[in-house]
Design a protein around this motif. Sequence first.
Motif, PDB file in Angstrom:
ATOM      1  N   ASP A   1      13.660   7.170 -10.940  1.00 35.77           N
ATOM      2  CA  ASP A   1      14.244   6.158 -11.818  1.00 35.77           C
ATOM      3  C   ASP A   1      13.252   5.037 -12.111  1.00 35.77           C
ATOM      4  O   ASP A   1      13.165   4.562 -13.242  1.00 35.77           O
ATOM      5  N   TYR A   2      12.506   4.606 -11.104  1.00 35.43           N
ATOM      6  CA  TYR A   2      11.524   3.546 -11.308  1.00 35.43           C
ATOM      7  C   TYR A   2      10.455   3.980 -12.296  1.00 35.43           C
ATOM      8  O   TYR A   2      10.118   3.240 -13.220  1.00 35.43           O
ATOM      9  N   PHE A   3       9.909   5.171 -12.089  1.00 34.18           N
ATOM     10  CA  PHE A   3       8.815   5.620 -12.940  1.00 34.18           C
ATOM     11  C   PHE A   3       9.263   5.884 -14.371  1.00 34.18           C
ATOM     12  O   PHE A   3       8.531   5.614 -15.318  1.00 34.18           O
ATOM     13  N   LEU A   4      10.489   6.381 -14.548  1.00 31.99           N
ATOM     14  CA  LEU A   4      11.022   6.572 -15.900  1.00 31.99           C
ATOM     15  C   LEU A   4      11.234   5.224 -16.592  1.00 31.99           C
ATOM     16  O   LEU A   4      10.892   5.064 -17.759  1.00 31.99           O
TER      17      LEU A   4
ATOM     18  N   GLU B  89       0.820  -1.204   0.000  1.00 30.69           N
ATOM     19  CA  GLU B  89       0.000   0.000   0.000  1.00 30.69           C
ATOM     20  C   GLU B  89       0.859   1.261   0.000  1.00 30.69           C
ATOM     21  O   GLU B  89       0.477   2.276  -0.577  1.00 30.69           O
ATOM     22  N   GLU B  90       2.011   1.204   0.612  1.00 26.89           N
ATOM     23  CA  GLU B  90       2.888   2.376   0.743  1.00 26.89           C
ATOM     24  C   GLU B  90       3.985   2.433  -0.318  1.00 26.89           C
ATOM     25  O   GLU B  90       4.697   3.420  -0.421  1.00 26.89           O
ATOM     26  N   MET B  91       4.128   1.392  -1.114  1.00 27.25           N
ATOM     27  CA  MET B  91       5.283   1.254  -1.997  1.00 27.25           C
ATOM     28  C   MET B  91       5.474   2.418  -2.959  1.00 27.25           C
ATOM     29  O   MET B  91       6.582   2.926  -3.112  1.00 27.25           O
ATOM     30  N   TYR B  92       4.415   2.838  -3.630  1.00 23.43           N
ATOM     31  CA  TYR B  92       4.577   3.863  -4.660  1.00 23.43           C
ATOM     32  C   TYR B  92       5.089   5.191  -4.114  1.00 23.43           C
ATOM     33  O   TYR B  92       5.783   5.920  -4.820  1.00 23.43           O
ATOM     34  N   SER B  93       4.796   5.489  -2.858  1.00 20.71           N
ATOM     35  CA  SER B  93       5.293   6.746  -2.299  1.00 20.71           C
ATOM     36  C   SER B  93       6.796   6.689  -2.030  1.00 20.71           C
ATOM     37  O   SER B  93       7.430   7.718  -1.837  1.00 20.71           O
TER      38      SER B  93
END
Length: 81
Positions: free
Chosen positions: A23-26, A14-18
């Motif tokens: 670098d991950y999103f690119l 639940e908290e991972m994306y924050s």
Amino acid sequence: MSDYIDILLSALEEEMYSHLGEDYFLASQREDQAADALRATLSADQNDLFDAYESARNDTAGAYQDAYARRAFLLAKAVYR
């Protein structure tokens, strides 16, 4: 949830994306663009095969991540005893 580790894994997800960095999103965006470009060149049957591949790959990656996180929690538990 069968045990406390499952509860911790759910909270972690639940908290991972924050906590993921730019670098991950690119990299994720580049992966999506590459998959879209590949899909544009495939026939309908090939797209079905690609969907099956992606599904199996996602299942494998999810199982790996769950096992890795579970081991990390158990390691942390052992260290902090």
